[in-house]
Design an enzyme around this catalytic site. Sequence first.
Site, PDB file in Angstrom:
ATOM      1  N   HIS A  94       0.831  -1.217   0.000  1.00 45.43           N
ATOM      2  CA  HIS A  94       0.000   0.000   0.000  1.00 45.43           C
ATOM      3  C   HIS A  94       0.862   1.261   0.000  1.00 45.43           C
ATOM      4  O   HIS A  94       0.610   2.200  -0.766  1.00 45.43           O
ATOM      5  CB  HIS A  94      -0.913  -0.011   1.222  1.00 45.43           C
ATOM      6  CG  HIS A  94      -1.680   1.248   1.419  1.00 45.43           C
ATOM      7  ND1 HIS A  94      -2.873   1.520   0.772  1.00 45.43           N
ATOM      8  CD2 HIS A  94      -1.414   2.351   2.179  1.00 45.43           C
ATOM      9  CE1 HIS A  94      -3.313   2.712   1.131  1.00 45.43           C
ATOM     10  NE2 HIS A  94      -2.451   3.240   1.980  1.00 45.43           N
ATOM     11  N   GLU A  95       1.887   1.295   0.835  1.00 40.37           N
ATOM     12  CA  GLU A  95       2.746   2.483   0.905  1.00 40.37           C
ATOM     13  C   GLU A  95       3.574   2.645  -0.376  1.00 40.37           C
ATOM     14  O   GLU A  95       3.815   3.770  -0.814  1.00 40.37           O
ATOM     15  CB  GLU A  95       3.655   2.416   2.135  1.00 40.37           C
ATOM     16  CG  GLU A  95       2.901   2.371   3.469  1.00 40.37           C
ATOM     17  CD  GLU A  95       1.899   3.489   3.639  1.00 40.37           C
ATOM     18  OE1 GLU A  95       2.081   4.572   3.027  1.00 40.37           O
ATOM     19  OE2 GLU A  95       0.910   3.303   4.372  1.00 40.37           O
ATOM     20  N   HIS A  98       1.661   4.560  -2.894  1.00 45.96           N
ATOM     21  CA  HIS A  98       1.784   6.022  -2.810  1.00 45.96           C
ATOM     22  C   HIS A  98       3.050   6.509  -3.518  1.00 45.96           C
ATOM     23  O   HIS A  98       3.035   7.575  -4.163  1.00 45.96           O
ATOM     24  CB  HIS A  98       1.819   6.463  -1.347  1.00 45.96           C
ATOM     25  CG  HIS A  98       0.497   6.376  -0.662  1.00 45.96           C
ATOM     26  ND1 HIS A  98      -0.641   6.953  -1.171  1.00 45.96           N
ATOM     27  CD2 HIS A  98       0.124   5.776   0.500  1.00 45.96           C
ATOM     28  CE1 HIS A  98      -1.659   6.715  -0.355  1.00 45.96           C
ATOM     29  NE2 HIS A  98      -1.220   6.006   0.657  1.00 45.96           N
ATOM     30  N   HIS A 102       3.257   9.158  -6.634  1.00 48.27           N
ATOM     31  CA  HIS A 102       4.138  10.326  -6.656  1.00 48.27           C
ATOM     32  C   HIS A 102       4.967  10.349  -7.940  1.00 48.27           C
ATOM     33  O   HIS A 102       5.100  11.399  -8.585  1.00 48.27           O
ATOM     34  CB  HIS A 102       5.057  10.307  -5.440  1.00 48.27           C
ATOM     35  CG  HIS A 102       5.839  11.555  -5.250  1.00 48.27           C
ATOM     36  ND1 HIS A 102       6.969  11.622  -4.466  1.00 48.27           N
ATOM     37  CD2 HIS A 102       5.681  12.813  -5.757  1.00 48.27           C
ATOM     38  CE1 HIS A 102       7.450  12.854  -4.488  1.00 48.27           C
ATOM     39  NE2 HIS A 102       6.694  13.590  -5.268  1.00 48.27           N
TER      40      HIS A 102
END
Length: 228
Positions: A94-95, A98, A102
């Site tokens: 999940h991270e 991100h 980006h």
Amino acid sequence: MRLLILLAPLVLLLAWAPSWWVRQTMRKYSQPEDRYDGTGAELARDLLDRHGLHHVRVESTRDGDHYDPFDRAVRLSEDNHDGRSLTAITVAAHEVGHAVQHAQDYPPLRMRSNLVCLSRYGQQIGAWLMVAIPIITLIARHPAPGILFFLAGILSMGIAALVHFVTLPTEFDASFRRALPMLRRGNYLHPPDYPHAQRILKAAAYTYLAQSLMSLLNIASWFRFLRR
């Protein structure tokens, strides 16, 4: 007024329930601790490298799992950084989602980053206004204009609430358009674990729903104060 008193417990429950559910879900799938051979940190590093994000670091933190767009770092809690559970693996993905957002200049993430910067200044100005209002009242010997109270509340709480709401689509995108497809394409999970991973990813996204509801409660309380 009676209606507000009757609704208050319900609103508090709605704000508290998502946070409780998130904690329970994460805890449930943290066992067994050795479900996978690799750690959350190792999975994150592999996924980042596969997307050409060699410059993004993977770090352990005590501040909770998150991606830092300013330092270009995926930061995982100690349990998820070193853990081998389904929760550790899924949260790491999940991270990384991100970080991929980006790299691809995903607009909601860019908007959220800008709002976070703005909210820091806004909260500082709002706090200074809170301190200044009694002083202004004392010096002027007249109650401070209501617009100052309104402005202090908006700067202190309104921008933070906006950040949480903008974060919601960002979180769902990281969970279901990034993390889950990455896990499926790489066959990282045991086949029976995918439905459970979906629950974890939903929980990761709903973390900000609880924060959004609490922000609304704070703003509602502030407006009730101003109406007195």
